[in-house]
Scaffold this motif. Structure first.
Motif, short mmCIF file in Angstrom:
data_model
loop_
_atom_site.label_atom_id
_atom_site.label_comp_id
_atom_site.label_asym_id
_atom_site.label_seq_id
_atom_site.Cartn_x
_atom_site.Cartn_y
_atom_site.Cartn_z
N SER A 181 0.87 -1.17 0.00
CA SER A 181 0.00 0.00 0.00
C SER A 181 0.91 1.23 0.00
CB SER A 181 -0.93 0.01 1.21
OG SER A 181 -1.76 1.16 1.20
N ASN A 182 0.98 1.88 -1.14
CA ASN A 182 1.86 3.02 -1.31
C ASN A 182 1.03 4.26 -1.65
OD1 ASN A 182 3.89 1.03 -1.13
ND2 ASN A 182 3.89 0.79 -3.36
N TRP A 183 1.32 5.39 -1.00
CA TRP A 183 0.56 6.60 -1.28
C TRP A 183 1.43 7.83 -1.12
CZ3 TRP A 183 0.48 9.96 2.78
CH2 TRP A 183 0.63 9.43 4.07
N TRP A 184 1.03 8.90 -1.79
CA TRP A 184 1.70 10.18 -1.64
C TRP A 184 0.71 11.29 -2.00
CZ3 TRP A 184 2.56 6.48 -5.19
CH2 TRP A 184 2.40 6.80 -6.54
N ASN A 185 0.81 12.39 -1.24
CA ASN A 185 -0.09 13.53 -1.41
C ASN A 185 0.72 14.81 -1.51
OD1 ASN A 185 -1.98 11.58 -0.62
ND2 ASN A 185 -2.06 12.35 1.47
N ILE A 186 0.22 15.75 -2.28
CA ILE A 186 0.77 17.10 -2.33
C ILE A 186 -0.41 18.06 -2.15
CG2 ILE A 186 2.00 18.82 -3.71
CD1 ILE A 186 3.31 16.54 -5.22
N GLN A 187 -0.30 18.97 -1.20
CA GLN A 187 -1.40 19.88 -0.91
C GLN A 187 -0.93 21.32 -0.85
OE1 GLN A 187 -4.84 18.87 1.63
NE2 GLN A 187 -4.05 20.39 3.05
N LEU A 188 -1.63 22.17 -1.58
CA LEU A 188 -1.38 23.61 -1.57
C LEU A 188 -2.54 24.29 -0.84
CD1 LEU A 188 0.34 26.05 -2.59
CD2 LEU A 188 -1.18 26.09 -4.60
N GLU A 189 -2.22 25.14 0.12
CA GLU A 189 -3.26 25.83 0.90
C GLU A 189 -3.06 27.34 0.82
OE1 GLU A 189 -4.25 23.31 4.71
OE2 GLU A 189 -2.11 23.12 4.24
N TYR A 190 -4.19 28.04 0.77
CA TYR A 190 -4.15 29.50 0.71
C TYR A 190 -5.05 30.06 1.80
CZ TYR A 190 -4.95 34.28 -0.89
OH TYR A 190 -5.04 35.65 -0.96
N THR A 191 -4.47 30.86 2.69
CA THR A 191 -5.21 31.49 3.77
C THR A 191 -5.80 32.80 3.27
OG1 THR A 191 -3.74 30.50 5.42
CG2 THR A 191 -5.07 32.36 6.11
N LEU A 192 -7.12 32.91 3.28
CA LEU A 192 -7.77 34.09 2.75
C LEU A 192 -7.52 35.31 3.65
CD1 LEU A 192 -9.20 31.80 1.17
CD2 LEU A 192 -11.27 33.21 1.21
N PRO A 193 -7.38 36.50 3.05
CA PRO A 193 -7.09 37.73 3.83
C PRO A 193 -8.36 38.34 4.44
CG PRO A 193 -7.12 38.24 1.50
CD PRO A 193 -7.31 36.75 1.61
N ILE A 194 -9.05 37.55 5.25
CA ILE A 194 -10.25 38.00 5.93
C ILE A 194 -10.24 37.46 7.35
CG2 ILE A 194 -11.67 38.23 3.84
CD1 ILE A 194 -12.83 35.48 4.39
N GLY A 195 -11.09 38.00 8.19
CA GLY A 195 -11.22 37.49 9.55
C GLY A 195 -9.93 37.61 10.34
N ALA A 196 -9.61 36.55 11.08
CA ALA A 196 -8.43 36.54 11.95
C ALA A 196 -7.12 36.53 11.16
CB ALA A 196 -8.48 35.33 12.88
N THR A 197 -7.18 36.21 9.87
CA THR A 197 -5.97 36.19 9.04
C THR A 197 -6.01 37.33 8.01
OG1 THR A 197 -7.05 34.53 7.61
CG2 THR A 197 -5.54 33.72 9.32
N ARG A 198 -6.65 38.42 8.37
CA ARG A 198 -6.73 39.58 7.47
C ARG A 198 -5.34 40.16 7.20
NH1 ARG A 198 -9.90 42.10 10.18
NH2 ARG A 198 -11.86 41.77 9.05
N ASP A 199 -4.50 40.22 8.23
CA ASP A 199 -3.19 40.85 8.10
C ASP A 199 -2.06 39.86 7.85
OD1 ASP A 199 -4.35 43.38 8.60
OD2 ASP A 199 -4.24 43.00 10.77
N LYS A 200 -2.17 38.65 8.41
CA LYS A 200 -1.14 37.63 8.25
C LYS A 200 -1.78 36.29 7.90
CE LYS A 200 2.33 39.65 11.32
NZ LYS A 200 3.23 39.41 12.49
#
Length: 466
Positions: A181-200
């Motif tokens: 059983s072999n697996w591999w994942n690649i994930q790209l995430e983007y934090t939206l500039p709203i709410g608690a992550t408006r500035d960072k």
């Protein structure tokens, strides 16, 4: 293992009774206890690589021992399971290397027949960006007596006989053989500039004795523009699996994409005490490369947390609720002249409308149930003790263990051939259990025991199930 080539296969009867994962760690320094759990959880997640809990990007700083620079951990370990026997291995992890939030880990183990090698990098912030994060993880392993409640895509199931893995199926309907059983994942995430992550792009949490002492990231009002954090995810995931029977070999592959959106409006993402989370995603396999089956799967998850405050014995008392549902619009039944059924264009039995394992329906085996549609709900009562019995043990302070938590939980779920109330809200499966959890070095580790009408299972994992 998703869609197999049409060769002969063997249906093996299971021995009735409970089945428990047993493990024992080596006598390595307890300084690296949580690394052992991380390494072992990496091993376990080979069959549920795509079901991990969803959290926002965050940096956690402990007031009692602020982190400075990198943390490098290495640990020999040992574990034993009913099917794999005794295995010896070593795990390593480095956090904060070059970037405060980054984690790099690897593990390797081996037994008489089994072996595994895994490595990953999590939360790498792409240079010259503030909001893009990349994670990549993979595992290569070989396992004796692997089990899969599958076979509905191979041959026609006779009329009147439940399809393997369906809600009415027997837990004696499964495939079992040695295999990889072999697996591999690649994930790209983007934090939206709203709410608690408006500035960072990341949320910073300060903890005192394991409890949030800084400003919460959300929970007061449900408004993505003002409260909480929203993260968009794009994931490409792959799996190749084989079953080696005496009279033939089965193999299958997955090369799929997933697009998701998470809104986390809780006070503290890693251990919420109030607020809510919502997650929606669509996954698709276009039969690329050696994947020969097209499928689509849509899912939605929601969690809600209620705090009852402290008591004489508890620093936190939390009621945590979770709901998850999924549907595969590509899933179809094909009939022969005798009324037999065969599934086509279905989502993977370990990826789609699936229940069973260490995240959902923990009293059942991994991927015990799977079908066109699914519904699931659970309630957990999380009781965090004020007393920490190892707090004043000097030689254990390097564990940075802040609290122990006792959890009671109940779960209910159902899979079915149609997404209707009549199908999914009747003949539900149930289980219940208890869990002991700890916050150590900012990581939650848990030991769950769950009871169902089919088994008593024990799981060791990292993070809450939701």
């Amino acid at each position: 293992m998703i869609n197999y080539q049409p060769v002969n296969y063997v249906l093996t009867d299971n021995v009735k009774g409970s089945r428990m994962i047993k493990m024992r760690f080596s006598r390595a320094s307890t300084r690296y206890y949580f690394t052992a759990l991380l390494a072992f959880s990496l091993l376990l997640t080979q069959s549920f690589a795509h079901s991990a809990p969803k959290n926002i990007k965050s940096i956690v700083n402990r007031a009692e021992s602020p982190r400075v620079g990198t943390e490098e951990l290495i640990l020999p370990y040992a574990f034993s399971t009913d099917s794999m026997g005794l295995n010896l291995g070593i795990g390593t992890m480095v956090s904060g290397y070059g970037q405060e939030q980054i984690t790099i880990g690897a593990t390797v183990y081996g037994g008489d027949v089994s072996y595994g090698v895994g490595a990953g990098i999590w939360n790498f912030k792409i240079p010259r960006t503030e909001r893009f994060f990349l994670s990549a993880v993979g595992f290569v392993g070989y396992y004796p007596q692997k089990k899969a409640y599958a076979g509905g895509t191979l041959n026609y199931t006779p009329a009147g006989t439940p399809i393997p893995g369906s809600n009415d199926s027997s837990n004696e309907q499964f495939l079992q053989a040695d295999g990889s059983s072999n697996w591999w994942n690649i994930q790209l995430e983007y934090t939206l500039p709203i709410g608690a992550t408006r500035d960072k792009g990341q949320v910073h949490y300060e903890l005192t004795r394991g409890l949030l002492s800084s400003k919460p990231s959300g929970g007061d009002s449900w408004n993505p523009l003002e409260s909480g954090a929203t993260v968009a995810t794009l994931k490409q995931f792959n799996r190749f699996e084989t079953f080696e029977f005496e009279d033939g070999k089965l193999d299958g592959a997955v090369h799929a994409m997933s697009l998701g959106l998470l809104y986390d409006n809780t006070d503290f993402s890693r251990n919420p005490s109030y607020g809510s989370k919502q997650f929606v995603a669509i996954s698709h396999d276009a039969a690329w490369l050696d994947s020969d089956n097209q499928w689509t799967f849509i899912e939605f998850e929601a969690s809600k947390y209620f705090s009852f405050g402290a008591s004489d014995w508890a620093s936190q008392r939390i009621l945590a609720l979770n709901f998850w549902t999924g549907y595969s619009p590509s899933w179809k039944l094909e009939y022969n002249d005798e009324g037999g059924r065969r599934i086509t264009n279905d989502a993977p039995y370990s990826e789609g409308a699936t229940l069973g394992g260490f995240y959902r329906m923990r009293g059942y085996d991994n991927s015990r149930f799977h079908d066109k549609a699914s519904i699931y709900g659970t309630a957990e009562y999380r009781y965090t003790f004020k007393n920490n019995p190892i707090e004043d043990v000097n030689w254990l302070k390097f564990l940075r263990l802040d609290w122990f938590q006792l959890v009671g939980f109940v779960e209910a779920g159902r899979v079915g051939e149609a997404y209707t109330a009549n199908e999914l809200l009747t003949d539900l499966k149930f289980d219940y259990g208890v869990s002991l959890r700890a916050l150590t070095a900012g990581i939650i580790v848990r030991f769950d025991i769950a009871q169902s009408d089919e088994a008593t299972n024990a799981w060791v994992m990292v993070d809450h199930p939701f």
